[in-house]
Design a protein around this motif. Structure first.
Motif, PDB file in Angstrom:
ATOM      1  N   LEU A   3      34.381 -22.689   5.843  1.00 25.35           N
ATOM      2  CA  LEU A   3      32.932 -22.687   5.978  1.00 25.35           C
ATOM      3  C   LEU A   3      32.530 -23.272   7.320  1.00 25.35           C
ATOM      4  CD1 LEU A   3      30.083 -22.315   4.890  1.00 25.35           C
ATOM      5  CD2 LEU A   3      30.287 -24.553   3.815  1.00 25.35           C
ATOM      6  N   LYS A   4      33.148 -24.396   7.670  1.00 23.80           N
ATOM      7  CA  LYS A   4      32.790 -25.037   8.928  1.00 23.80           C
ATOM      8  C   LYS A   4      33.119 -24.127  10.108  1.00 23.80           C
ATOM      9  CE  LYS A   4      33.133 -29.305  11.491  1.00 23.80           C
ATOM     10  NZ  LYS A   4      33.666 -30.643  11.541  1.00 23.80           N
ATOM     11  N   GLN A 125      28.575 -21.369  -2.040  1.00 28.41           N
ATOM     12  CA  GLN A 125      28.336 -22.420  -1.045  1.00 28.41           C
ATOM     13  C   GLN A 125      29.083 -23.706  -1.368  1.00 28.41           C
ATOM     14  OE1 GLN A 125      26.469 -22.441   1.818  1.00 28.41           O
ATOM     15  NE2 GLN A 125      26.036 -20.265   1.684  1.00 28.41           N
ATOM     16  N   ASP A 126      29.084 -24.109  -2.649  1.00 25.89           N
ATOM     17  CA  ASP A 126      29.762 -25.355  -3.022  1.00 25.89           C
ATOM     18  C   ASP A 126      31.263 -25.259  -2.787  1.00 25.89           C
ATOM     19  OD1 ASP A 126      27.413 -26.618  -3.710  1.00 25.89           O
ATOM     20  OD2 ASP A 126      27.565 -26.120  -5.845  1.00 25.89           O
ATOM     21  N   GLN A 128      32.787 -23.300  -0.677  1.00 27.66           N
ATOM     22  CA  GLN A 128      33.001 -23.242   0.774  1.00 27.66           C
ATOM     23  C   GLN A 128      32.883 -24.641   1.383  1.00 27.66           C
ATOM     24  OE1 GLN A 128      30.649 -20.142   2.696  1.00 27.66           O
ATOM     25  NE2 GLN A 128      30.775 -18.904   0.840  1.00 27.66           N
ATOM     26  N   ARG A 129      31.911 -25.397   0.933  1.00 27.04           N
ATOM     27  CA  ARG A 129      31.705 -26.759   1.426  1.00 27.04           C
ATOM     28  C   ARG A 129      32.905 -27.642   1.070  1.00 27.04           C
ATOM     29  NH1 ARG A 129      27.164 -27.252  -0.755  1.00 27.04           N
ATOM     30  NH2 ARG A 129      25.995 -26.209   0.855  1.00 27.04           N
ATOM     31  N   GLN A 130      33.396 -27.528  -0.157  1.00 24.11           N
ATOM     32  CA  GLN A 130      34.553 -28.326  -0.583  1.00 24.11           C
ATOM     33  C   GLN A 130      35.784 -27.991   0.260  1.00 24.11           C
ATOM     34  OE1 GLN A 130      34.923 -27.526  -4.762  1.00 24.11           O
ATOM     35  NE2 GLN A 130      33.279 -28.925  -5.339  1.00 24.11           N
ATOM     36  N   ALA A 132      35.760 -26.824   3.311  1.00 18.65           N
ATOM     37  CA  ALA A 132      35.516 -27.349   4.659  1.00 18.65           C
ATOM     38  C   ALA A 132      35.816 -28.843   4.715  1.00 18.65           C
ATOM     39  CB  ALA A 132      34.076 -27.073   5.080  1.00 18.65           C
ATOM     40  N   VAL A 133      35.392 -29.584   3.699  1.00 18.74           N
ATOM     41  CA  VAL A 133      35.633 -31.026   3.655  1.00 18.74           C
ATOM     42  C   VAL A 133      37.133 -31.303   3.526  1.00 18.74           C
ATOM     43  CG1 VAL A 133      35.287 -33.115   2.277  1.00 18.74           C
ATOM     44  CG2 VAL A 133      33.347 -31.624   2.799  1.00 18.74           C
TER      45      VAL A 133
END
Length: 153
Positions: A3-4, A125-126, A128-130, A132-133
């Motif tokens: 994601l990032k 989105q969630d 993808q965010r996870q 990325a983190v």
């Protein structure tokens, strides 16, 4: 991470698209320029933490590759490459993620076209965010560049 990288690539592409709009068209009459404009490459400079190259490459093998293959299939990109090598010092990158676009116009409306692909490959989105983190543990994005390939005359 995916994601990032995708957000960074998309944001950078939009910014560069505006600055690239001032460059001459590849069909414009030659003005003595020693090259012909070709495709446009978006390049992400990645620095993995020591000993975690393979971990990072495993993590992008499905998400980055899956996304790029679908974008290629849909004609959004021409090609993509992953290059790995030795960093010149501890502050240098050791992996390049490269995505080839036909021209600067390919960036117009790109985010709207790529978001459904990312959702299909990586989840919402969630998710993808996870991801990325999670990738923050193994790598750092040192920067991105958008560069036009030229063919020397």
């Amino acid at each position: 991470m995916k994601l990032k990288v995708a957000i960074l690539i998309t944001a950078f592409c939009v910014i560069v698209g505006f600055s690239g709009a001032q460059s001459p068209s590849p069909n414009a009459p030659s003005t003595g320029v020693p090259y012909t404009e070709h495709s446009v490459w978006n390049i992400s400079l990645v620095k993995t933490k020591p000993g975690l190259d393979d971990d990072y490459l495993r993590s992008i093998a499905q998400s980055f590759k899956g996304t790029m293959e679908e974008e290629k299939k849909q004609g959004l990109i021409m090609d993509y490459k992953v290059l790995i090598g030795d960093a010149s010092d501890r502050n240098d990158f050791n992996i390049l993620l490269m995505v080839e676009y036909k021209n600067m116009a390919a960036f117009d409306g790109l985010r709207e076209k790529t978001e459904p692909i990312m959702a299909k490959v990586m989840g919402g989105q969630d998710a993808q965010r996870q991801l990325a983190v999670k990738r923050l543990d193994v790598r750092e994005i040192l920067g991105t560049k958008t560069m036009r390939e030229v063919i020397l005359k």
